[in-house]
Design a protein around this motif. Structure first.
Motif, PDB file in Angstrom:
ATOM      1  N   ARG A  25      47.527   3.056   6.468  1.00  0.00           N
ATOM      2  CA  ARG A  25      47.169   2.058   5.626  1.00  0.00           C
ATOM      3  C   ARG A  25      46.534   0.708   6.078  1.00  0.00           C
ATOM      4  NH1 ARG A  25      53.362   2.349   3.087  1.00  0.00           N
ATOM      5  NH2 ARG A  25      53.240   4.642   2.714  1.00  0.00           N
ATOM      6  N   ASP A  26      46.606   0.340   7.394  1.00  0.00           N
ATOM      7  CA  ASP A  26      45.883  -0.599   7.831  1.00  0.00           C
ATOM      8  C   ASP A  26      44.668  -0.528   7.810  1.00  0.00           C
ATOM      9  OD1 ASP A  26      48.396  -2.205   8.309  1.00  0.00           O
ATOM     10  OD2 ASP A  26      48.269  -1.673  10.391  1.00  0.00           O
ATOM     11  N   GLU A  27      44.076   0.522   8.139  1.00  0.00           N
ATOM     12  CA  GLU A  27      42.753   0.946   8.133  1.00  0.00           C
ATOM     13  C   GLU A  27      41.937   0.951   6.822  1.00  0.00           C
ATOM     14  OE1 GLU A  27      44.721   2.616   9.863  1.00  0.00           O
ATOM     15  OE2 GLU A  27      44.209   2.831  12.034  1.00  0.00           O
ATOM     16  N   LEU A  28      42.935   1.328   5.999  1.00  0.00           N
ATOM     17  CA  LEU A  28      42.330   1.375   4.430  1.00  0.00           C
ATOM     18  C   LEU A  28      42.634   0.185   3.527  1.00  0.00           C
ATOM     19  CD1 LEU A  28      43.232   5.047   3.830  1.00  0.00           C
ATOM     20  CD2 LEU A  28      40.978   4.304   4.320  1.00  0.00           C
ATOM     21  N   ARG A  29      43.387  -1.001   4.258  1.00  0.00           N
ATOM     22  CA  ARG A  29      43.713  -2.041   3.450  1.00  0.00           C
ATOM     23  C   ARG A  29      42.480  -3.045   2.695  1.00  0.00           C
ATOM     24  NH1 ARG A  29      48.592  -4.247   5.962  1.00  0.00           N
ATOM     25  NH2 ARG A  29      48.892  -2.234   5.038  1.00  0.00           N
ATOM     26  N   GLY A  30      41.315  -2.644   3.393  1.00  0.00           N
ATOM     27  CA  GLY A  30      40.141  -3.588   2.965  1.00  0.00           C
ATOM     28  C   GLY A  30      39.439  -2.725   1.797  1.00  0.00           C
ATOM     29  N   GLY A  31      40.093  -1.562   1.253  1.00  0.00           N
ATOM     30  CA  GLY A  31      39.291  -0.931   0.209  1.00  0.00           C
ATOM     31  C   GLY A  31      38.877   0.504   0.876  1.00  0.00           C
ATOM     32  N   MET A  32      39.003   1.485  -0.181  1.00  0.00           N
ATOM     33  CA  MET A  32      38.673   2.900   0.050  1.00  0.00           C
ATOM     34  C   MET A  32      37.901   3.304  -1.058  1.00  0.00           C
ATOM     35  SD  MET A  32      42.485   4.481  -0.267  1.00  0.00           S
ATOM     36  CE  MET A  32      43.069   2.967   0.227  1.00  0.00           C
ATOM     37  N   MET A  33      36.962   4.293  -0.480  1.00  0.00           N
ATOM     38  CA  MET A  33      36.280   5.030  -1.611  1.00  0.00           C
ATOM     39  C   MET A  33      36.882   6.574  -1.795  1.00  0.00           C
ATOM     40  SD  MET A  33      34.507   2.472  -2.444  1.00  0.00           S
ATOM     41  CE  MET A  33      33.139   2.732  -3.181  1.00  0.00           C
ATOM     42  N   ILE A  34      36.953   7.036  -2.976  1.00  0.00           N
ATOM     43  CA  ILE A  34      37.610   8.361  -3.001  1.00  0.00           C
ATOM     44  C   ILE A  34      36.382   8.914  -3.742  1.00  0.00           C
ATOM     45  CG2 ILE A  34      39.360   9.944  -3.749  1.00  0.00           C
ATOM     46  CD1 ILE A  34      41.278   7.229  -3.928  1.00  0.00           C
ATOM     47  N   THR A  35      36.089  10.411  -3.159  1.00  0.00           N
ATOM     48  CA  THR A  35      34.958  11.144  -3.834  1.00  0.00           C
ATOM     49  C   THR A  35      35.190  12.574  -3.707  1.00  0.00           C
ATOM     50  OG1 THR A  35      32.644  11.251  -3.939  1.00  0.00           O
ATOM     51  CG2 THR A  35      33.576  11.066  -1.789  1.00  0.00           C
ATOM     52  N   LYS A  36      34.441  13.307  -4.412  1.00  0.00           N
ATOM     53  CA  LYS A  36      34.607  14.704  -4.373  1.00  0.00           C
ATOM     54  C   LYS A  36      33.973  15.278  -3.099  1.00  0.00           C
ATOM     55  CE  LYS A  36      33.920  15.140  -9.220  1.00  0.00           C
ATOM     56  NZ  LYS A  36      32.768  15.623 -10.342  1.00  0.00           N
ATOM     57  N   GLY A  37      34.716  15.816  -2.350  1.00  0.00           N
ATOM     58  CA  GLY A  37      34.294  16.645  -1.071  1.00  0.00           C
ATOM     59  C   GLY A  37      34.188  17.890  -1.265  1.00  0.00           C
ATOM     60  N   GLY A  77      31.033  10.604  -8.703  1.00  0.00           N
ATOM     61  CA  GLY A  77      32.281  10.981  -8.711  1.00  0.00           C
ATOM     62  C   GLY A  77      33.021  10.015  -7.731  1.00  0.00           C
ATOM     63  N   THR A  78      32.383   9.043  -7.325  1.00  0.00           N
ATOM     64  CA  THR A  78      33.364   7.961  -6.314  1.00  0.00           C
ATOM     65  C   THR A  78      34.189   6.906  -7.214  1.00  0.00           C
ATOM     66  OG1 THR A  78      31.667   8.379  -4.906  1.00  0.00           O
ATOM     67  CG2 THR A  78      33.098   6.423  -4.430  1.00  0.00           C
ATOM     68  N   ASP A  79      35.292   6.834  -6.802  1.00  0.00           N
ATOM     69  CA  ASP A  79      36.296   5.806  -7.176  1.00  0.00           C
ATOM     70  C   ASP A  79      36.661   4.732  -6.125  1.00  0.00           C
ATOM     71  OD1 ASP A  79      37.814   4.497  -9.467  1.00  0.00           O
ATOM     72  OD2 ASP A  79      39.724   5.664  -8.516  1.00  0.00           O
ATOM     73  N   GLU A  80      36.567   3.446  -6.373  1.00  0.00           N
ATOM     74  CA  GLU A  80      37.156   2.425  -5.398  1.00  0.00           C
ATOM     75  C   GLU A  80      38.474   2.043  -5.731  1.00  0.00           C
ATOM     76  OE1 GLU A  80      35.685  -1.741  -3.373  1.00  0.00           O
ATOM     77  OE2 GLU A  80      34.758  -1.000  -5.108  1.00  0.00           O
ATOM     78  N   GLN A  81      39.343   2.186  -4.544  1.00  0.00           N
ATOM     79  CA  GLN A  81      40.737   1.785  -4.704  1.00  0.00           C
ATOM     80  C   GLN A  81      41.179   0.994  -3.721  1.00  0.00           C
ATOM     81  OE1 GLN A  81      42.863   2.539  -7.265  1.00  0.00           O
ATOM     82  NE2 GLN A  81      41.178   3.519  -8.436  1.00  0.00           N
ATOM     83  N   HIS A  82      42.218   0.266  -3.933  1.00  0.00           N
ATOM     84  CA  HIS A  82      42.798  -0.472  -3.026  1.00  0.00           C
ATOM     85  C   HIS A  82      44.590  -0.132  -3.041  1.00  0.00           C
ATOM     86  CE1 HIS A  82      39.428  -2.979  -3.409  1.00  0.00           C
ATOM     87  NE2 HIS A  82      39.792  -3.443  -2.214  1.00  0.00           N
ATOM     88  N   PRO A  83      45.239   0.172  -2.044  1.00  0.00           N
ATOM     89  CA  PRO A  83      46.689   0.631  -1.945  1.00  0.00           C
ATOM     90  C   PRO A  83      47.373  -0.566  -2.518  1.00  0.00           C
ATOM     91  CG  PRO A  83      45.991   0.683   0.369  1.00  0.00           C
ATOM     92  CD  PRO A  83      44.814   0.250  -0.746  1.00  0.00           C
ATOM     93  N   ASP A  84      48.491  -0.144  -3.245  1.00  0.00           N
ATOM     94  CA  ASP A  84      49.285  -1.359  -3.707  1.00  0.00           C
ATOM     95  C   ASP A  84      50.138  -1.594  -2.664  1.00  0.00           C
ATOM     96  OD1 ASP A  84      51.439   0.815  -3.737  1.00  0.00           O
ATOM     97  OD2 ASP A  84      51.452   1.189  -5.916  1.00  0.00           O
ATOM     98  N   SER A  85      51.262  -2.357  -2.926  1.00  0.00           N
ATOM     99  CA  SER A  85      52.085  -2.795  -1.833  1.00  0.00           C
ATOM    100  C   SER A  85      53.110  -1.689  -1.084  1.00  0.00           C
ATOM    101  CB  SER A  85      53.250  -3.825  -2.323  1.00  0.00           C
ATOM    102  OG  SER A  85      53.918  -3.341  -3.219  1.00  0.00           O
ATOM    103  N   GLN A  86      53.011  -0.636  -2.107  1.00  0.00           N
ATOM    104  CA  GLN A  86      53.707   0.654  -1.441  1.00  0.00           C
ATOM    105  C   GLN A  86      52.855   1.711  -0.839  1.00  0.00           C
ATOM    106  OE1 GLN A  86      56.102   1.223  -5.102  1.00  0.00           O
ATOM    107  NE2 GLN A  86      57.895   0.613  -3.891  1.00  0.00           N
ATOM    108  N   GLY A  87      51.474   1.509  -0.667  1.00  0.00           N
ATOM    109  CA  GLY A  87      50.867   2.310   0.019  1.00  0.00           C
ATOM    110  C   GLY A  87      50.208   3.339  -1.155  1.00  0.00           C
ATOM    111  N   ARG A  88      50.625   3.255  -2.535  1.00  0.00           N
ATOM    112  CA  ARG A  88      50.000   4.214  -3.394  1.00  0.00           C
ATOM    113  C   ARG A  88      48.669   3.935  -4.001  1.00  0.00           C
ATOM    114  NH1 ARG A  88      55.226   3.317  -7.349  1.00  0.00           N
ATOM    115  NH2 ARG A  88      53.929   1.209  -7.081  1.00  0.00           N
TER     116      ARG A  88
END
Length: 145
Positions: A25-37, A77-88
């Protein structure tokens, strides 16, 4: 650059959200990109790592039909996300469909990215490729072992 390792087995909730393993979660707190692999899994990149990848992909000659197809497939196919307070993080319906995600998922660390797999698909993948592991090691790391 963060190094992602390990295997975790979270579940999708009824709203299509996945709880990220706490260790990432710490490494992804600044945002993440989810895409088709590849292999019908999802790739999750920290935003900075995805931006590096995007610059490299953008440098390829778009006059090449394969390059254009890859760029379209990757970026559309890429979606930008930020985890919520519970890491979801919510996984879009299109990404869930592509990866065949059901309730039980597997999140694996793949050094520069996470991969999200449907648990059954991950088990099948491992069974198909387990025997090739030793041979692949020689191709990836010739002379190391």
């Amino acid at each position: 650059m963060p190094v992602f390792l390990g295997t975790h087995t979270p579940r999708l909730d009824d709203k299509g959200r996945l709880t990220l393993p706490a260790k990432y979660r710490d490494e992804l707190r600044g945002g993440m990109m989810i895409t088709k692999g590849q292999d019908h899994c999802l790739y999750v990149f920290p935003r900075e790592e995805f931006e590096r990848l995007a610059r490299k992909v953008a440098e390829a000659p778009f006059t090449n039909e394969s390059v254009r197809a890859y760029q379209r497939y990757l970026f559309a196919g890429t979606d930008e996300q930020h985890p919520d307070s519970q890491g979801r993080i919510p996984i879009t319906a299109e990404l869930r469909r592509y990866a065949g995600l059901t309730k039980d998922c597997v999140v694996i660390g793949a050094v520069s990215r996470l991969e999200i797999w449907d648990a059954t698909a991950w088990q099948s993948y491992q069974e198909r490729h387990e025997e090739n592991y030793a041979q692949a090691q020689e191709e990836v790391l010739p002379g190391m072992f």
